[in-house]
Motif scaffolding. Structure first.
Motif, PDB file in Angstrom:
ATOM      1  N   LEU A  85       0.818  -1.206   0.000  1.00 43.18           N
ATOM      2  CA  LEU A  85       0.000   0.000   0.000  1.00 43.18           C
ATOM      3  C   LEU A  85       0.854   1.260   0.000  1.00 43.18           C
ATOM      4  CD1 LEU A  85      -2.748  -1.304   2.380  1.00 43.18           C
ATOM      5  CD2 LEU A  85      -3.193  -0.245   0.152  1.00 43.18           C
ATOM      6  N   LYS A  86       0.343   2.277  -0.679  1.00 49.50           N
ATOM      7  CA  LYS A  86       1.027   3.561  -0.820  1.00 49.50           C
ATOM      8  C   LYS A  86       0.152   4.672  -0.237  1.00 49.50           C
ATOM      9  CE  LYS A  86       3.068   1.996  -5.184  1.00 49.50           C
ATOM     10  NZ  LYS A  86       3.221   2.295  -6.636  1.00 49.50           N
ATOM     11  N   PRO A  87       0.751   5.783   0.152  1.00 46.15           N
ATOM     12  CA  PRO A  87      -0.061   6.883   0.684  1.00 46.15           C
ATOM     13  C   PRO A  87      -1.158   7.328  -0.274  1.00 46.15           C
ATOM     14  CG  PRO A  87       2.243   7.264   1.188  1.00 46.15           C
ATOM     15  CD  PRO A  87       2.205   6.044   0.298  1.00 46.15           C
ATOM     16  N   GLU A  88      -0.902   7.231  -1.565  1.00 45.80           N
ATOM     17  CA  GLU A  88      -1.924   7.645  -2.538  1.00 45.80           C
ATOM     18  C   GLU A  88      -3.103   6.678  -2.604  1.00 45.80           C
ATOM     19  OE1 GLU A  88       1.369   7.354  -3.069  1.00 45.80           O
ATOM     20  OE2 GLU A  88       1.796   6.490  -5.051  1.00 45.80           O
ATOM     21  N   ASP A  89      -3.025   5.556  -1.925  1.00 48.35           N
ATOM     22  CA  ASP A  89      -4.167   4.636  -1.833  1.00 48.35           C
ATOM     23  C   ASP A  89      -5.151   5.074  -0.743  1.00 48.35           C
ATOM     24  OD1 ASP A  89      -1.850   1.979  -2.357  1.00 48.35           O
ATOM     25  OD2 ASP A  89      -3.250   2.798  -3.825  1.00 48.35           O
ATOM     26  N   THR A  90      -4.785   6.072   0.026  1.00 54.13           N
ATOM     27  CA  THR A  90      -5.662   6.575   1.092  1.00 54.13           C
ATOM     28  C   THR A  90      -6.965   7.097   0.508  1.00 54.13           C
ATOM     29  OG1 THR A  90      -3.817   7.144   2.544  1.00 54.13           O
ATOM     30  CG2 THR A  90      -5.904   8.295   2.909  1.00 54.13           C
ATOM     31  N   ALA A  91      -8.067   6.567   0.994  1.00 55.71           N
ATOM     32  CA  ALA A  91      -9.391   6.943   0.480  1.00 55.71           C
ATOM     33  C   ALA A  91     -10.458   6.198   1.281  1.00 55.71           C
ATOM     34  CB  ALA A  91      -9.511   6.587  -1.001  1.00 55.71           C
ATOM     35  N   VAL A  92     -11.700   6.580   1.032  1.00 55.00           N
ATOM     36  CA  VAL A  92     -12.829   5.764   1.489  1.00 55.00           C
ATOM     37  C   VAL A  92     -13.133   4.768   0.373  1.00 55.00           C
ATOM     38  CG1 VAL A  92     -15.218   5.724   2.229  1.00 55.00           C
ATOM     39  CG2 VAL A  92     -13.739   7.633   2.891  1.00 55.00           C
TER      40      VAL A  92
END
Length: 124
Positions: A85-92
Motif C-alpha cells: 500500500l502507498k499513501p496515494e491509496d488513502t481513500a474511502v
C-alpha cells in the motif's frame, strides 16, 4: 431490500497490507458484477477493481500487481486484497454490486447497490 456491509479498513504503514470484505444480504436472486471503488478527499470516486460472476477481473492501472479482487458466490461476498500500500491509496473504499432482486409483487429487477464505505489510511 439488499444491504452491503463492508469491513477491513484501517490505518496501515506504507508497504503494508489490508483485506477488505463486503457481504451482500437480503432479497438476492443473483449478483452479476461486484466491484470496489474509492474516493479520496477532493477527488472523484473511481473504480479500483471489478469481478464478474464468472471471475473475470479488471483493475485500474495504479493498483495492478498490488491489489487482487476475489469473490465467494455462495456467500455473496467480495474481497479486495491490498498489498504494498502507498499513501496515494488513502481513500474511502466502497463496494458495489449489481443485484438481481424481486421485491414482493414486483417483477425481477437489476439494481446497483452500494456499501457504506470503509476508510483506508496509508501513513507512517
Amino acid at each position: 431490500q439488499v444491504q452491503l456491509v463492508e469491513s477491513g479498513g484501517g490505518l496501515v504503514q506504507p508497504g503494508g497490507s489490508l483485506r477488505l470484505s463486503c457481504a451482500a444480504s437480503g432479497s438476492i436472486v443473483s449478483i452479476s458484477t461486484m466491484g470496489w471503488y474509492r474516493q479520496a478527499p477532493g477527488k472523484e470516486r473511481e473504480l479500483v477493481a471489478s469481478i464478474t460472476r464468472g471471475g473475470t477481473t479488471t483493475y485500474v492501472d495504479s493498483v495492478k500487481g498490488r491489489f487482487t479482487i476475489s469473490r465467494d458466490n455462495a456467500e455473496n461476498t467480495v474481497y479486495l486484497h491490498m498489498n504494498n500500500l502507498k499513501p496515494e491509496d488513502t481513500a474511502v473504499y466502497y463496494c458495489n454490486a449489481d443485484v438481481l432482486t424481486r421485491p414482493p409483487t414486483m417483477p425481477f429487477q437489476s439494481i446497483a447497490y452500494w456499501g457504506q464505505g470503509t476508510q483506508v489510511t496509508v501513513s507512517s
